[in-house]
Scaffold this active site. Structure first.
Site, PDB file in Angstrom:
ATOM      1  N   GLU A   1       0.845  -1.193   0.000  1.00 31.19           N
ATOM      2  CA  GLU A   1       0.000   0.000   0.000  1.00 31.19           C
ATOM      3  C   GLU A   1       0.879   1.242   0.000  1.00 31.19           C
ATOM      4  O   GLU A   1       1.534   1.561   0.992  1.00 31.19           O
ATOM      5  CB  GLU A   1      -0.910  -0.016   1.230  1.00 31.19           C
ATOM      6  CG  GLU A   1      -1.979   1.050   1.204  1.00 31.19           C
ATOM      7  CD  GLU A   1      -2.957   0.912   2.360  1.00 31.19           C
ATOM      8  OE1 GLU A   1      -3.726   1.861   2.574  1.00 31.19           O
ATOM      9  OE2 GLU A   1      -2.948  -0.123   3.045  1.00 31.19           O
TER      10      GLU A   1
ATOM     11  N   HIS B   1      -6.876   6.575  -0.613  1.00 31.84           N
ATOM     12  CA  HIS B   1      -7.185   5.163  -0.797  1.00 31.84           C
ATOM     13  C   HIS B   1      -7.775   4.899  -2.177  1.00 31.84           C
ATOM     14  O   HIS B   1      -7.479   3.876  -2.796  1.00 31.84           O
ATOM     15  CB  HIS B   1      -8.170   4.715   0.293  1.00 31.84           C
ATOM     16  CG  HIS B   1      -7.498   4.443   1.600  1.00 31.84           C
ATOM     17  ND1 HIS B   1      -8.116   3.788   2.645  1.00 31.84           N
ATOM     18  CD2 HIS B   1      -6.250   4.719   2.031  1.00 31.84           C
ATOM     19  CE1 HIS B   1      -7.288   3.692   3.661  1.00 31.84           C
ATOM     20  NE2 HIS B   1      -6.145   4.248   3.314  1.00 31.84           N
TER      21      HIS B   1
ATOM     22  N   LYS C   1      -4.954  -0.172  14.052  1.00 29.46           N
ATOM     23  CA  LYS C   1      -4.592  -0.867  12.816  1.00 29.46           C
ATOM     24  C   LYS C   1      -3.721   0.035  11.954  1.00 29.46           C
ATOM     25  O   LYS C   1      -2.747  -0.413  11.334  1.00 29.46           O
ATOM     26  CB  LYS C   1      -5.852  -1.287  12.066  1.00 29.46           C
ATOM     27  CG  LYS C   1      -5.584  -2.134  10.811  1.00 29.46           C
ATOM     28  CD  LYS C   1      -5.465  -1.290   9.552  1.00 29.46           C
ATOM     29  CE  LYS C   1      -5.226  -2.165   8.325  1.00 29.46           C
ATOM     30  NZ  LYS C   1      -5.006  -1.355   7.109  1.00 29.46           N
TER      31      LYS C   1
ATOM     32  N   ASP D   1       8.662 -10.879  13.216  1.00 29.55           N
ATOM     33  CA  ASP D   1       7.386 -11.577  13.290  1.00 29.55           C
ATOM     34  C   ASP D   1       6.244 -10.564  13.368  1.00 29.55           C
ATOM     35  O   ASP D   1       5.928 -10.037  14.439  1.00 29.55           O
ATOM     36  CB  ASP D   1       7.375 -12.495  14.512  1.00 29.55           C
ATOM     37  CG  ASP D   1       6.171 -13.424  14.544  1.00 29.55           C
ATOM     38  OD1 ASP D   1       5.175 -13.126  13.882  1.00 29.55           O
ATOM     39  OD2 ASP D   1       6.232 -14.449  15.252  1.00 29.55           O
TER      40      ASP D   1
END
Length: 409
Positions: A82, A367, A255, A271
């Protein structure tokens, strides 16, 4: 699909696995050729890093610019599909450069190994029995990894909690430049029989916790009102307050932070799943809320982040993958502590940029630009056609694959 049962699949070569999957799934020749070509360079490495490999899926590796972390200039590789994620860090970092960039503070790199004890009648007596063995526990843990001790790490403390019907022993271990999972898991396994002897119970699970709340990193930055505007300052404060009062908003707020943190983690072979799990669990400890907070000093906006950051620069894919090694070199990172601080800084400026967009033009403009390019590519656009077709679809207000194909004719 006739069956997903393929005996001996893992013993096949990569090419044989791909042929088998292509036959079962009905892949066409172009798809097989693409998957074959994608694995041409790193396929052998991928075979050693994962299981049942048929190809390699490349993720774009971008570099975030403009960051100053603890007074030092730093370029930050970010693996993300993105484009707005990388751009957000560049823009957010540029906006706080004149105020000194980002300053950080980090805990020692301590991880927690949990040992669950079951079948106890007197949990308090068992707790006291374990705590009385602290010196023996320290010796046993440090004996598992003398090299870690020589590097300045090793056992630091033992905690014993009562969780419902279980006794839970926490081994607190400084893992230095490692993420630490293997080190603390080995210690937990080694101690299990002794804990059973001390308590009279039966050990169940023995594994690290991804809620690494002994390994927190904090980062702070100031965005001058003269740089971003007084209305933007007020808008960001309002957006943050929304997240502070509503877990549905806080989940999306956090997020966005992880968009940046996970991209750096992926670029350095760390990780991403452990980081995601730990961040959201930490945010939920006292009722789910945002990992950042914002306030006004004078007229300027100040932001701060605090979150677990269990990352390493040794072991696993970090050591084995040449891209991960190159990413660490680009950052100039030589310790896990420095990597954790840079990643916290990235998370903070990522969040600032997301809130600024929400508080001003709205998040959808950027977006939709990305979405339009993806649609153009799916329709067969390439090279300069991608941006041209995307721009025309946005201008029409019709971002669809059939429209993109029409514009390509």
């Amino acid at each position: 699909m006739s069956t997903s049962r393929i005996p001996g699949f893992h013993n096949l070569t990569r090419e044989e696995r791909l042929a088998k999957v292509a036959d079962l799934a009905g892949l066409d020749a172009a798809q097989v050729a693409h998957l074959t070509a994608a694995a041409a360079h790193d396929g052998d490495l991928a075979d050693h890093l994962s299981e049942n490999v048929i190809s390699v899926m490349a993720v774009p590796l971008g570099v975030a610019t403009n960051l100053i972390v603890d007074g030092a200039e730093v370029l930050v590789p970010m693996a993300s599909e993105e484009s707005s994620v990388v751009a957000a860090v560049c823009n957010g970092a540029r906006a706080c450069r004149e105020a000194g960039g980002i300053v950080t503070q980090a805990d020692d790199p301590c991880m927690i190994a949990q040992v669950q004890v079951t079948g106890l009648d007197d949990l308090e007596a068992a707790r006291a029995a374990v705590l009385a063995q602290k010196q023996a526990i320290a010796a046993e843990c440090d004996g598992c990894d003398p090299m870690l001790v020589r590097l300045g790490g090793g056992f630091r403390d033992v905690e014993v909690r009562i969780a419902g019907p279980f006794l839970v022993v926490h081994l607190i271990v400084d893992v230095r430049d490692a993420m630490g999972a293997n080190a603390v898991n080995t210690m937990a396994e080694r101690l299990a029989p002794k804990i059973e002897g001390w308590t009279g119970g039966k050990v169940g699970l023995r594994i690290l916790s991804n809620l690494a709340d002994r390994r927190l990193v904090r980062a702070r930055a100031t965005w001058p009102a003269d740089e971003i505007g007084a209305e933007t300052v007020a808008g960001i404060i309002g957006a943050w307050e929304f997240a502070a009062h509503d877990p549905y908003r806080a989940a999306t707020h956090n997020k966005g932070i992880m968009n940046g943190v996970a991209a750096v983690a992926l670029a350095t072979g760390n990780d991403t799943r452990a980081l995601e799990a730990g961040a959201h669990a930490f945010a939920a400890k006292d009722g789910y809320g945002p990992l950042t907070r914002y306030w006004i000093e004078g007229a300027d906006l100040v932001g701060e982040i605090e979150m677990p950051m269990p990352v390493g620069i040794v072991g696993g894919a970090t050591r084995a993958h040449p891209t991960a090694q190159a990413s660490l070199r680009i950052m100039g990172v030589e310790t896990a502590d420095r990597l954790a601080r840079v990643m916290a800084a990235v998370g903070l400026v990522q969040n600032f940029s997301a809130l600024r967009a929400l508080a001003t033009e709205g998040i959808q403009r950027g977006h939709m630009g990305l979405h339009a390019r993806n649609v153009a590519i799916a329709a067969g656009a390439s090279g300069d056609e991608i941006d041209r077709v995307a721009a025309e679809m946005i201008a029409r207000g019709e971002i669809r694959e059939d429209v993109a194909r029409e514009l390509l004719v």
